[in-house]
Design a protein around this motif. Structure first.
Motif, mmCIF file in Angstrom:
data_model
loop_
_atom_site.group_PDB
_atom_site.id
_atom_site.type_symbol
_atom_site.label_atom_id
_atom_site.label_comp_id
_atom_site.label_asym_id
_atom_site.label_seq_id
_atom_site.Cartn_x
_atom_site.Cartn_y
_atom_site.Cartn_z
ATOM 1 N N LEU A 136 39.845 41.168 39.913
ATOM 2 C CA LEU A 136 39.701 40.737 38.528
ATOM 3 C C LEU A 136 38.232 40.636 38.155
ATOM 4 N N ASP A 137 37.449 40.084 39.063
ATOM 5 C CA ASP A 137 36.015 39.924 38.839
ATOM 6 C C ASP A 137 35.352 41.271 38.567
ATOM 7 N N ARG A 138 35.669 42.260 39.389
ATOM 8 C CA ARG A 138 35.067 43.585 39.227
ATOM 9 C C ARG A 138 35.522 44.245 37.933
ATOM 10 N N ALA A 139 36.797 44.088 37.605
ATOM 11 C CA ALA A 139 37.303 44.690 36.371
ATOM 12 C C ALA A 139 36.646 44.065 35.143
ATOM 13 N N LEU A 140 36.524 42.742 35.127
ATOM 14 C CA LEU A 140 35.895 42.070 33.986
ATOM 15 C C LEU A 140 34.438 42.487 33.830
ATOM 16 N N ALA A 141 33.767 42.725 34.954
ATOM 17 C CA ALA A 141 32.348 43.084 34.912
ATOM 18 C C ALA A 141 32.114 44.422 34.229
ATOM 19 N N THR A 142 33.147 45.257 34.121
ATOM 20 C CA THR A 142 32.982 46.564 33.483
ATOM 21 C C THR A 142 33.109 46.487 31.962
ATOM 22 N N LEU A 143 33.584 45.362 31.439
ATOM 23 C CA LEU A 143 33.804 45.247 29.998
ATOM 24 C C LEU A 143 32.518 44.830 29.287
ATOM 25 N N PRO A 144 32.237 45.410 28.118
ATOM 26 C CA PRO A 144 31.120 44.912 27.303
ATOM 27 C C PRO A 144 31.344 43.444 26.952
ATOM 28 N N ASP A 145 30.262 42.707 26.766
ATOM 29 C CA ASP A 145 30.359 41.264 26.552
ATOM 30 C C ASP A 145 31.326 40.888 25.431
ATOM 31 N N LEU A 146 31.230 41.555 24.285
ATOM 32 C CA LEU A 146 32.045 41.164 23.138
ATOM 33 C C LEU A 146 33.527 41.397 23.398
ATOM 34 N N GLN A 147 33.857 42.488 24.077
ATOM 35 C CA GLN A 147 35.254 42.738 24.433
ATOM 36 C C GLN A 147 35.715 41.771 25.520
ATOM 37 N N ARG A 148 34.840 41.507 26.435
ATOM 38 C CA ARG A 148 35.161 40.614 27.553
ATOM 39 C C ARG A 148 35.495 39.212 27.055
ATOM 40 N N GLN A 149 34.737 38.719 26.076
ATOM 41 C CA GLN A 149 34.995 37.391 25.534
ATOM 42 C C GLN A 149 36.416 37.282 25.002
ATOM 43 N N VAL A 150 36.816 38.252 24.187
ATOM 44 C CA VAL A 150 38.147 38.214 23.589
ATOM 45 C C VAL A 150 39.222 38.369 24.664
ATOM 46 N N PHE A 151 38.999 39.266 25.610
ATOM 47 C CA PHE A 151 39.976 39.506 26.675
ATOM 48 C C PHE A 151 40.199 38.248 27.508
ATOM 49 N N VAL A 152 39.111 37.593 27.900
ATOM 50 C CA VAL A 152 39.225 36.380 28.712
ATOM 51 C C VAL A 152 39.963 35.286 27.948
ATOM 52 N N LEU A 153 39.584 35.084 26.695
ATOM 53 C CA LEU A 153 40.203 34.012 25.919
ATOM 54 C C LEU A 153 41.683 34.279 25.658
#
Length: 201
Positions: A136-153
């Motif tokens: 999960l950590d590696r997959a999240l690291a590939t996402l741009p910050d703005l997309q990552r924020q929404v995905f995590v939330l």
């Protein structure tokens, strides 16, 4: 960790930053209680989310402190019952600032604060859990910050899209678009890096 007095950049809190540094507004007893309650109830969620937003473990405590300092400075505008989304909205911005400042994508895998039942805490299950966290950590690291924020939330913290749009101060359509792109990128990473279950006998 030593306390730091810098309050993270936040377009909503320019006045609050100056106020906190120079002449803090005297908070009411009720506001102080809300701050203490938020710290007790939401610190682990904020810390975990900061890690998932890409803050390294060695900076996570410091970043969490920044989040709660900014939260306390704006407590008078935080609606009752909306402390958690407000905190995670701040956490998303703090994480982006820390990632820029430290120029480090990731450190160690995100550690869940949830404790598995004792019957499951055997070496094999712990290894599987650790491997999943690392993936999960590696997959999240590939996402741009703005997309990552929404995905995590949305996917990991369970917020609705309207709640995310409000917390991040973006249009609902923007939140929806970022989630869709993040899901596509996440699924592409999974398809590329993880074996298909259908391949198991």
């Amino acid at each position: 960790m030593a306390s730091r007095s810098v309050i993270p950049a936040d377009p909503r809190s320019g006045d609050a930053r100056a106020e906190a540094r120079e002449a803090p507004r005297r908070r009411s007893v009720e506001e102080e209680l809300r701050i203490a309650q938020a710290l007790g109830e939401h610190f682990e969620t904020v810390w975990r989310s900061l890690r998932r937003f890409g803050v390294g473990e060695s900076q996570a405590d410091d970043a969490a402190q920044h989040v709660f300092v900014a939260f306390a400075a704006r407590i008078e505008v935080v609606e009752l019952g909306r402390e958690r989304p407000y905190l995670l909205g701040i956490a998303a911005r703090v994480a982006a600032n820390f990632r820029r400042q430290h120029a480090r994508l990731r450190e160690e895998p995100v550690e869940s604060v949830d404790v598995a039942p004792s019957s499951e805490r055997n070496p094999e299950s712990l290894l599987v859990q650790q491997q999943r966290r690392e993936q999960l950590d590696r997959a999240l690291a590939t996402l741009p910050d703005l997309q990552r924020q929404v995905f995590v939330l949305y996917e990991l913290e369970g917020f609705s899209l309207p709640e995310i749009a409000r917390a991040l101060e973006i249009p609902l359509g923007t939140a929806t678009s970022r989630l869709r792109r993040a899901r596509d990128a996440f699924e592409a990473w999974v398809d590329q890096h993880l074996p298909s279950p259908s391949g198991d006998s």
